[in-house]
Design an enzyme around this catalytic site. Sequence first.
Site, PDB file in Angstrom:
ATOM      1  N   HIS A  65       0.821  -1.223   0.000  1.00 58.63           N
ATOM      2  CA  HIS A  65       0.000   0.000   0.000  1.00 58.63           C
ATOM      3  C   HIS A  65       0.852   1.270   0.000  1.00 58.63           C
ATOM      4  CE1 HIS A  65      -3.499  -2.431   0.467  1.00 58.63           C
ATOM      5  NE2 HIS A  65      -3.186  -2.837   1.678  1.00 58.63           N
ATOM      6  N   CYS A  66       2.171   1.111   0.021  1.00 58.22           N
ATOM      7  CA  CYS A  66       3.046   2.291   0.061  1.00 58.22           C
ATOM      8  C   CYS A  66       3.614   2.587  -1.317  1.00 58.22           C
ATOM      9  CB  CYS A  66       4.189   2.073   1.055  1.00 58.22           C
ATOM     10  SG  CYS A  66       5.193   3.554   1.309  1.00 58.22           S
TER      11      CYS A  66
END
Length: 349
Positions: free
Chosen positions: A149-150
Amino acid sequence: MSDLHTMGSDNSLYLDIRDDQWPLVYDDKYNVSFLGLERFHLFDAKKWRNIIEYLKNAELITDECLVKPHEAKKSDLLVVHTKKYLRSLKWSTKVAMIAEVPVVACLPNMLVQYAYLRPMRLQTGGSILAGKLALERGWSINVGGGFHHCSGDKGGGFCPYADITLLIQFLIMNRLIQNAMIVDLDAHQGNGYERDFLGVPEVYIMDMYNRNIYPKDKEAKQAIRRKVELNNKVEDLEYMLKLRQNLKAALNEFKPDILVYNAGTDILDSDPLGFMRISEVGIIKRDEFVFEICKEHHIPIVMLTSGGYLRKTARIIADSIINLHSKGLISPKKQKKGLFSPKKLKSKE
């Protein structure tokens, strides 16, 4: 290939390992300890240690087999991350939002760096190293990482560093690969690296996830070349049929120099965040199929353990690694020279 990297790195993350070591990357400092505050989080902060303990108890490995990575330094992280984003992590409130532990906002940032961000930087270094080792040995597993998710300028969903983007970018910068495939089988959409690789044809993304849960990132979905959206309560039979059909089709469309396998276990039945109904055996068979098809196609594979929010997922991951070994899909022995050699990949230029 892309303009992602803003600074060079000294490549200290790329260690050479002994012939008797497994390409199994782990350090006990992967595990997070916030003075006991980690108990307030869904995530098992000792998951990675527990995986290793199960493998040792099964007498598959010893401590000497394991590869200890170096921590990703600022210069390494700047290959993908913006200076502004890295500066923002010096604020505990920002880290609390990413880690989704509100009480972290009240802690001194020095403690947050030591107790949470340092283990995450070490796991990020582990993912980058695992990419190199997969090319040398045909496979590797970082017992950690998978922070999907980064992206380069934004963290979220427990993911403070873009280790998947960094893994691939390091290999490309060092001219070890020309292209890559990401196969993301975590229950959640991998929107972080998808944003990083939007409009980058050399990175083929297959993402199979629950469409009804976080992050529902429409913009990031544009980067997915093979999108497999599932519903709540999907069970083993439907899941494996869709995986087999789509991964075979993906490898017919695109021949990667490496396959990055984000092997989240939050697809497990009763996981509090995945809302799917895959059995323990289903997860083991899933991993077996991905490794099997990579071996058939002579594609080096690097596996990251990613999400999984039940205490029992550590044992399932360990059981899966034991199964991969028993099926002859992973082995501590070196592959035949040249088959997955970085020198062979360099010669394509």
